[in-house]
Enzyme design. Structure first.
Site, mmCIF file in Angstrom:
data_model
loop_
_atom_site.group_PDB
_atom_site.id
_atom_site.type_symbol
_atom_site.label_atom_id
_atom_site.label_comp_id
_atom_site.label_asym_id
_atom_site.label_seq_id
_atom_site.Cartn_x
_atom_site.Cartn_y
_atom_site.Cartn_z
ATOM 1 N N ASP A 52 -6.515 2.873 -9.098
ATOM 2 C CA ASP A 52 -5.863 3.607 -10.176
ATOM 3 C C ASP A 52 -4.357 3.691 -9.964
ATOM 4 O O ASP A 52 -3.833 3.324 -8.912
ATOM 5 C CB ASP A 52 -6.436 5.032 -10.251
ATOM 6 N N TYR A 110 -12.461 3.192 1.621
ATOM 7 C CA TYR A 110 -11.246 3.871 1.195
ATOM 8 C C TYR A 110 -10.891 4.935 2.224
ATOM 9 O O TYR A 110 -11.767 5.537 2.847
ATOM 10 C CB TYR A 110 -11.433 4.537 -0.163
#
Length: 255
Positions: A52, A110
């Site tokens: 994002d 992540y």
């Protein structure tokens, strides 16, 4: 036509995510422009995930197809001279014809970074979430581990991209402290929109005493997004590792 995989890293602060968009500057758009100049033809890339706006990547894999005969060992240097300094191609490899950066990816890791100090650090602006109140990493780690396993993760995702299923498998979800920097590392076979940032917000809620780690399985079973913690800001999130059958493309070992 050659199928080439790139390993790159980028600071996502200046970009509206990875995916090409009509009106916003993105990582893929910027990379494709540089690749097109080097290869002498229009290039379209497939990335290993849709990070994002404001999210970073320390190890990202993308692939593209080209008729250019430029040797892969020269490609990183050539491309890096045509793209901004906040995107860097580290390596390039010719890969199998059927390789696809997202479809061939087995799992991803992540890392969410929190700068836990009473005083801000200018070097972590947009690169870690500043949190001035002392956090108990043991409570956070206990909460993080509650997400491990195969679950329906609808309670920790934002509405956005339509998916066929919200069930995913998390192989590990852990919190560790190194001085004033806290890291939440989560590895899964796939991620929902804003899933890691919502997990981070929920783990922070546990540290704040707004819920107990033992309540997290109940929240997941409910599928109710409003029961979990908030979505943490994007600047602390990094894609840090990927796994493929082609081990040349995999990220660094360890968690």
């Amino acid at each position: 036509m050659r199928n080439i995989a790139l390993i790159l890293m980028y600071n996502g602060t200046a970009y509206h995510g990875w995916q090409v968009q009509k009106t916003e500057v993105t990582v893929a758009q910027t990379l494709e422009r540089g690749l097109s100049m080097v290869c002498g033809q229009p290039i379209k890339c497939t990335g290993c995930g849709r990070t994002d706006a404001g999210v970073h990547a320390e190890h990202y894999v993308a692939n593209f197809r080209t008729n250019s005969r430029i040797p892969v060992d020269r490609l990183p240097f050539a491309v890096n001279t045509h793209i901004p300094e906040d995107i860097v191609v580290k390596a390039a490899y010719e890969v199998a014809e059927d390789f696809n950066a997202i479809g061939s990816c087995i799992r991803k890791e992540y890392t969410y970074r929190i700068y836990n100090s009473r005083v801000k650090n200018p070097f972590y602006v947009n690169r870690a979430y500043f949190y001035p109140k002392r956090l108990d990493e043991e409570v956070m780690d206990r909460a993080a581990r509650m997400f491990e396993g195969t679950h329906d993760f609808a309670a920790v995702r934002s509405m956005g991209t339509n998916v066929r299923s919200t069930v995913r498998t998390i192989y590990y979800c852990r919190v560790r402290r190194q001085g004033e920097l806290l890291e939440l590392k989560v590895c899964a076979n796939g991620f929902l929109y804003n899933m890691v940032r919502a997990i981070t917000g929920t783990v922070l809620y546990a540290a704040e005493g707004k819920l107990t780690p033992e309540e997290i399985p109940v929240i997941l079973d409910s599928g109710n997004r409003t029961l979990a913690g908030p979505t943490a800001p994007p600047g602390g999130l990094y894609l840090t590792r990927v796994w493929y059958e082609d081990e040349r493309l995999n990220g660094p070992d360890g968690i």
